[in-house]
Enzyme design. Structure first.
Site, PDB file in Angstrom:
ATOM      1  N   ASP A   1      -1.510 -83.120 -95.540  1.00  0.00           N
ATOM      2  CA  ASP A   1      -1.317 -82.084 -94.514  1.00  0.00           C
ATOM      3  C   ASP A   1      -1.094 -82.629 -93.094  1.00  0.00           C
ATOM      4  O   ASP A   1      -0.254 -82.091 -92.361  1.00  0.00           O
ATOM      5  CB  ASP A   1      -2.488 -81.093 -94.507  1.00  0.00           C
ATOM      6  CG  ASP A   1      -2.399 -80.088 -95.653  1.00  0.00           C
ATOM      7  OD1 ASP A   1      -1.313 -79.962 -96.249  1.00  0.00           O
ATOM      8  OD2 ASP A   1      -3.410 -79.425 -95.936  1.00  0.00           O
TER       9      ASP A   1
ATOM     10  N   ASP B   1      -0.399 -78.016-110.000  1.00  0.00           N
ATOM     11  CA  ASP B   1       0.095 -79.370-109.785  1.00  0.00           C
ATOM     12  C   ASP B   1       1.020 -79.343-108.580  1.00  0.00           C
ATOM     13  O   ASP B   1       1.927 -78.508-108.507  1.00  0.00           O
ATOM     14  CB  ASP B   1       0.836 -79.897-111.019  1.00  0.00           C
ATOM     15  CG  ASP B   1       1.021 -81.398-110.910  1.00  0.00           C
ATOM     16  OD1 ASP B   1      -0.002 -82.113-110.854  1.00  0.00           O
ATOM     17  OD2 ASP B   1       2.171 -81.856-110.855  1.00  0.00           O
TER      18      ASP B   1
ATOM     19  N   PHE C   1      -5.973 -80.801 -96.227  1.00  0.00           N
ATOM     20  CA  PHE C   1      -6.366 -81.947 -97.044  1.00  0.00           C
ATOM     21  C   PHE C   1      -5.121 -82.747 -97.393  1.00  0.00           C
ATOM     22  O   PHE C   1      -3.993 -82.355 -97.062  1.00  0.00           O
ATOM     23  CB  PHE C   1      -7.092 -81.467 -98.311  1.00  0.00           C
ATOM     24  CG  PHE C   1      -6.228 -80.657 -99.247  1.00  0.00           C
ATOM     25  CD1 PHE C   1      -5.529 -81.269-100.273  1.00  0.00           C
ATOM     26  CD2 PHE C   1      -6.095 -79.275 -99.080  1.00  0.00           C
ATOM     27  CE1 PHE C   1      -4.719 -80.528-101.129  1.00  0.00           C
ATOM     28  CE2 PHE C   1      -5.288 -78.531 -99.939  1.00  0.00           C
ATOM     29  CZ  PHE C   1      -4.586 -79.160-100.958  1.00  0.00           C
TER      30      PHE C   1
HETATM   31  P1  ITT Z   1      -6.307 -81.738-109.369  1.00  0.00           P
HETATM   32  O1  ITT Z   1      -5.202 -82.432-110.139  1.00  0.00           O
HETATM   33  O2  ITT Z   1      -7.677 -81.983-109.902  1.00  0.00           O
HETATM   34  O3  ITT Z   1      -6.034 -80.267-109.152  1.00  0.00           O
HETATM   35  P2  ITT Z   1      -5.346 -83.383-107.175  1.00  0.00           P
HETATM   36  O4  ITT Z   1      -5.736 -83.450-105.731  1.00  0.00           O
HETATM   37  O5  ITT Z   1      -5.244 -84.665-107.931  1.00  0.00           O
HETATM   38  O6  ITT Z   1      -6.341 -82.350-107.876  1.00  0.00           O
HETATM   39  P3  ITT Z   1      -2.486 -82.919-107.537  1.00  0.00           P
HETATM   40  O7  ITT Z   1      -2.333 -83.918-108.603  1.00  0.00           O
HETATM   41  O8  ITT Z   1      -1.757 -81.626-107.668  1.00  0.00           O
HETATM   42  O9  ITT Z   1      -4.023 -82.560-107.305  1.00  0.00           O
HETATM   43  O10 ITT Z   1      -2.188 -83.440-106.097  1.00  0.00           O
HETATM   44  C1  ITT Z   1      -1.161 -84.283-105.781  1.00  0.00           C
HETATM   45  C2  ITT Z   1      -1.401 -84.929-104.462  1.00  0.00           C
HETATM   46  O11 ITT Z   1      -0.796 -84.137-103.479  1.00  0.00           O
HETATM   47  C3  ITT Z   1      -2.864 -85.136-104.055  1.00  0.00           C
HETATM   48  O12 ITT Z   1      -2.921 -86.399-103.415  1.00  0.00           O
HETATM   49  C4  ITT Z   1      -3.128 -84.008-103.076  1.00  0.00           C
HETATM   50  O13 ITT Z   1      -4.063 -84.379-102.082  1.00  0.00           O
HETATM   51  C5  ITT Z   1      -1.750 -83.776-102.488  1.00  0.00           C
HETATM   52  N1  ITT Z   1      -1.557 -82.375-102.174  1.00  0.00           N
HETATM   53  C6  ITT Z   1      -1.461 -81.355-103.062  1.00  0.00           C
HETATM   54  N2  ITT Z   1      -1.323 -80.192-102.418  1.00  0.00           N
HETATM   55  C7  ITT Z   1      -1.346 -80.481-101.102  1.00  0.00           C
HETATM   56  C8  ITT Z   1      -1.277 -79.713 -99.941  1.00  0.00           C
HETATM   57  O14 ITT Z   1      -1.195 -78.382 -99.993  1.00  0.00           O
HETATM   58  N3  ITT Z   1      -1.331 -80.335 -98.764  1.00  0.00           N
HETATM   59  C9  ITT Z   1      -1.435 -81.665 -98.695  1.00  0.00           C
HETATM   60  N4  ITT Z   1      -1.527 -82.474 -99.739  1.00  0.00           N
HETATM   61  C10 ITT Z   1      -1.480 -81.888-100.953  1.00  0.00           C
END
Ligand code: ITT
Length: 214
Positions: free
Chosen positions: A176, A61, A173
């Site tokens: 970023d 998360d 993604f």
């Molecule tokens: P899962 O819950 O299925 O793993 P998700 O993309 O919904 O996928 P999160 O709830 O953890 O995952 O993500 C929170 C948000 O933060 C989501 O919009 C991601 O694209 C973003 N995010 C997470 N890690 C990131 C990173 O390393 N760089 C840029 N954005 C990130």
């Protein structure tokens, strides 16, 4: 074999870059509880994912925390990306003089077994009892809670400081392109470069060290 339970391929790419063993994506959208505590969100997700997969799992998360707006969007980063979008988050951040921000990630591991002591925390579902009002506590010993209490989850946390910038770069993604660390946005870095400094890389590093011993 380690299953990374996530709908986000970008996270899996980064984990593969980092971890020596094979990592398989399990595209299962576990229910995310609503909480300000990312460790709690990840731990509940790992429990649900483990029950679904029946094999060792990790979930991750993560969120972007913008200092000038009290850490928004934080645990709600996914919802905000889907609704507002990354460009509009930048529009919001650029109105502020203080452009500091951070990314945070919690990796949660569950394989149905107990964990030996180590500096990284274990979530044992105790919070559920603490959150209940005293008057509710006596009636809160359902079978389900006993089972959940028996499914510990190991947590590995990482964070990275940076600043909000106008979108740059084609890689990565999510947020970023608008997050800069030491003059480079995460979208301008290769996965290996991002892992070397990122919230996820730091959490993965802790996890990899610990997992090698397990
Ligand atoms: P899962 O819950 O299925 O793993 P998700 O993309 O919904 O996928 P999160 O709830 O953890 O995952 O993500 C929170 C948000 O933060 C989501 O919009 C991601 O694209 C973003 N995010 C997470 N890690 C990131 C990173 O390393 N760089 C840029 N954005 C990130």
């Amino acid at each position: 074999m380690l299953r990374f339970v996530t709908t986000n391929e970008g996270k899996v790419r980064e984990a593969r870059e980092y971890l020596p063993e094979p990592v398989e994506q399990l595209d299962f959208d576990y229910a995310e509880i609503q909480s300000d505590d990312m460790g709690a969100i990840a731990a509940e997700g790992a429990r649900e994912a483990y029950r679904y997969a029946g094999e060792p799992v990790i979930v991750d998360d993560a969120g972007l925390f913008i200092d000038a707006v009290d850490g928004f969007p934080g645990p709600y980063s996914s919802y905000v990306e889907d609704t507002l979008g990354v460009e509009r988050v930048w529009e919001l951040a650029k109105r502020e003089d203080d452009r500091r921000a951070s990314f945070r990630a919690v990796i949660a591991y569950c394989d149905g077994e107990e964990f030996a002591a180590s500096p990284d925390p274990v979530d044992r579902e105790e919070r559920r009892g603490q959150d209940l009002a005293a008057s509710d506590r006596d009636s809160a010993t359902t079978d389900e809670q006993v089972v959940e209490g028996e499914l510990p989850v190991k947590l590995f946390e990482g964070w990275v400081p940076g600043r909000m910038v106008a979108p740059r770069g084609e890689g990565g993604f999510g947020y970023d392109p608008i997050f800069e660390h030491d003059g480079t946005t995460f979208a301008e870095m290769s996965p290996a470069e991002k892992n070397a400094v990122s919230h996820r890389g730091r959490a993965l590093a802790k996890f990899a060290d610990w997992y090698a011993e397990r």
